[in-house]
Design a protein around this motif. Structure first.
Motif, PDB file in Angstrom:
ATOM      1  N   MET A   1       0.831  -1.199   0.000  1.00 20.92           N
ATOM      2  CA  MET A   1       0.000   0.000   0.000  1.00 20.92           C
ATOM      3  C   MET A   1       0.875   1.262   0.000  1.00 20.92           C
ATOM      4  O   MET A   1       1.903   1.298   0.690  1.00 20.92           O
ATOM      5  CB  MET A   1      -0.893   0.032   1.241  1.00 20.92           C
ATOM      6  N   LEU A   2       0.445   2.236  -0.765  1.00 20.29           N
ATOM      7  CA  LEU A   2       1.125   3.529  -0.730  1.00 20.29           C
ATOM      8  C   LEU A   2       0.856   4.182   0.624  1.00 20.29           C
ATOM      9  O   LEU A   2      -0.261   4.140   1.137  1.00 20.29           O
ATOM     10  CB  LEU A   2       0.630   4.421  -1.860  1.00 20.29           C
ATOM     11  N   GLU A   3       1.861   4.804   1.185  1.00 26.14           N
ATOM     12  CA  GLU A   3       1.732   5.371   2.532  1.00 26.14           C
ATOM     13  C   GLU A   3       1.702   6.891   2.542  1.00 26.14           C
ATOM     14  O   GLU A   3       1.042   7.490   3.394  1.00 26.14           O
ATOM     15  CB  GLU A   3       2.887   4.868   3.410  1.00 26.14           C
ATOM     16  N   GLU A   4       2.416   7.498   1.619  1.00 22.21           N
ATOM     17  CA  GLU A   4       2.503   8.959   1.613  1.00 22.21           C
ATOM     18  C   GLU A   4       1.320   9.565   0.861  1.00 22.21           C
ATOM     19  O   GLU A   4       0.907   9.055  -0.189  1.00 22.21           O
ATOM     20  CB  GLU A   4       3.810   9.420   0.965  1.00 22.21           C
ATOM     21  N   GLU A   5       0.806  10.685   1.391  1.00 19.29           N
ATOM     22  CA  GLU A   5      -0.373  11.314   0.791  1.00 19.29           C
ATOM     23  C   GLU A   5      -0.119  11.739  -0.646  1.00 19.29           C
ATOM     24  O   GLU A   5      -0.988  11.574  -1.513  1.00 19.29           O
ATOM     25  CB  GLU A   5      -0.803  12.518   1.638  1.00 19.29           C
ATOM     26  N   TYR A   6       1.058  12.271  -0.918  1.00 21.14           N
ATOM     27  CA  TYR A   6       1.335  12.732  -2.283  1.00 21.14           C
ATOM     28  C   TYR A   6       1.362  11.562  -3.276  1.00 21.14           C
ATOM     29  O   TYR A   6       0.957  11.701  -4.435  1.00 21.14           O
ATOM     30  CB  TYR A   6       2.634  13.539  -2.324  1.00 21.14           C
ATOM     31  N   GLU A   7       1.830  10.385  -2.818  1.00 24.59           N
ATOM     32  CA  GLU A   7       1.844   9.203  -3.682  1.00 24.59           C
ATOM     33  C   GLU A   7       0.427   8.736  -3.979  1.00 24.59           C
ATOM     34  O   GLU A   7       0.107   8.339  -5.111  1.00 24.59           O
ATOM     35  CB  GLU A   7       2.616   8.073  -3.007  1.00 24.59           C
ATOM     36  N   ILE A   8      -0.424   8.772  -2.965  1.00 29.68           N
ATOM     37  CA  ILE A   8      -1.814   8.343  -3.134  1.00 29.68           C
ATOM     38  C   ILE A   8      -2.535   9.278  -4.092  1.00 29.68           C
ATOM     39  O   ILE A   8      -3.245   8.836  -5.004  1.00 29.68           O
ATOM     40  CB  ILE A   8      -2.518   8.302  -1.767  1.00 29.68           C
ATOM     41  N   ARG A  21     -11.673  12.285  -1.192  1.00 28.56           N
ATOM     42  CA  ARG A  21     -11.243  12.880   0.075  1.00 28.56           C
ATOM     43  C   ARG A  21     -10.396  11.840   0.800  1.00 28.56           C
ATOM     44  O   ARG A  21     -10.753  10.668   0.854  1.00 28.56           O
ATOM     45  CB  ARG A  21     -12.461  13.259   0.928  1.00 28.56           C
ATOM     46  N   LEU A  22      -9.290  12.279   1.351  1.00 29.61           N
ATOM     47  CA  LEU A  22      -8.399  11.389   2.080  1.00 29.61           C
ATOM     48  C   LEU A  22      -8.650  11.529   3.580  1.00 29.61           C
ATOM     49  O   LEU A  22      -8.807  12.631   4.088  1.00 29.61           O
ATOM     50  CB  LEU A  22      -6.932  11.697   1.773  1.00 29.61           C
ATOM     51  N   GLU A  23      -8.691  10.399   4.260  1.00 30.35           N
ATOM     52  CA  GLU A  23      -8.910  10.401   5.705  1.00 30.35           C
ATOM     53  C   GLU A  23      -7.853   9.511   6.367  1.00 30.35           C
ATOM     54  O   GLU A  23      -7.683   8.347   5.987  1.00 30.35           O
ATOM     55  CB  GLU A  23     -10.302   9.880   6.050  1.00 30.35           C
ATOM     56  N   LYS A  24      -7.179  10.067   7.340  1.00 28.49           N
ATOM     57  CA  LYS A  24      -6.173   9.304   8.066  1.00 28.49           C
ATOM     58  C   LYS A  24      -6.853   8.500   9.160  1.00 28.49           C
ATOM     59  O   LYS A  24      -7.510   9.060  10.038  1.00 28.49           O
ATOM     60  CB  LYS A  24      -5.119  10.234   8.658  1.00 28.49           C
ATOM     61  N   ILE A  25      -6.732   7.191   9.092  1.00 27.84           N
ATOM     62  CA  ILE A  25      -7.318   6.301  10.098  1.00 27.84           C
ATOM     63  C   ILE A  25      -6.201   5.414  10.631  1.00 27.84           C
ATOM     64  O   ILE A  25      -5.661   4.577   9.906  1.00 27.84           O
ATOM     65  CB  ILE A  25      -8.447   5.439   9.508  1.00 27.84           C
ATOM     66  N   GLY A  26      -5.872   5.595  11.884  1.00 30.49           N
ATOM     67  CA  GLY A  26      -4.762   4.859  12.462  1.00 30.49           C
ATOM     68  C   GLY A  26      -3.473   5.232  11.764  1.00 30.49           C
ATOM     69  O   GLY A  26      -3.139   6.413  11.613  1.00 30.49           O
TER      70      GLY A  26
END
Length: 235
Positions: A1-8, A21-26
């Motif tokens: 899985m991609l981890e960095e927001e810019y990569e996603i 929309r991106l949401e950080k969960i854990g």
């Protein structure tokens, strides 16, 4: 899985997923899409991002070997075309699908990981299923497992509001279908059971709201909404 927001974000933009929309969960990041998601990739074997809620339809055409990363809930239809590559199971599939769920020609050997609730039809035709254990708990329209070498209904416990559809595959027939429903034919196409009136709200609460507490699964296509209301009123 991609981890960095810019990569996603870059991967989503490359695959024409525009409204999200991106949401950080854990420790991870979940992608919520506000429109349809259509992904076509001749080389993608695994989704590199985790989708959360998709407001529209989710369609992917790629040689996937797993559904890990697929949406946790889809308000429209969910369709996966593996280009003939073996998927083996449905682990990672959405918990709830607001329209049809379609996974055909994927060499599926197990329904493990199936959605708990499919508001439209559940279609897993032309696979390698020998049984129907782990099928959805509730299907709002047809349950289609045509062209599968099914031998047994052991462990099959699904409420179906439409038709159970199975055509004979390689000479095999489901003996339990004949004995349970009095059918003497290789093709079982019949109206099985009506959805209990309180079952859909119960499943939505149990399998959706508990897992995605910040989102509500409340928007269906108009036709589907009317169908659900009709089913509930008739129960």
């Amino acid at each position: 899985m991609l981890e960095e927001e810019y990569e996603i974000r870059r991967w989503l933009e490359e695959n024409n997923v525009e409204q999200f929309r991106l949401e950080k969960i854990g420790a991870g990041i979940v992608v919520h899409a506000q429109s349809h998601v259509i992904i076509r990739s001749p080389a993608l074997k695994k989704l590199p991002v985790q989708f959360g809620v998709v407001e529209g339809n989710f369609y992917i055409k790629a040689p996937l070997q797993t559904l890990v990363g697929a949406p946790r809930g889809v308000k429209g239809s969910f369709t996966v075309d593996t280009l003939g590559v073996s998927l083996k199971s449905l682990i990672g599939a959405p918990t709830i699908v607001g329209d049809d769920f379609v996974c055909c020609d994927a060499k599926l050997k197990s329904l493990e990981g199936s959605p708990k609730l499919v508001m439209g039809s559940f279609v897993a035709a032309n696979n390698l299923l020998m049984g129907l254990k782990h099928a959805p708990r509730t299907v709002g329209q047809d349950f289609d497992v045509s062209a599968n070498p099914i031998h047994s209904l052991t462990g099959f416990n699904c409420e179906i509001a439409g038709n159970f559809i199975h055509t004979c595959h390689g000479g095999h027939r489901i003996d339990e279908v004949s004995s349970r429903y009095g059918l003497d034919q290789h093709t079982a196409d019949f109206n099985r059971v009506k959805l209990p009136g309180d079952l859909i709200p119960h499943l939505i609460e149990q399998f959706y709201l508990e897992k995605l507490a910040h989102h509500r699964f409340c928007s269906m296509k108009p036709m589907r909404s009317r169908n659900v209301v009709r089913l509930l009123n008739e129960a």
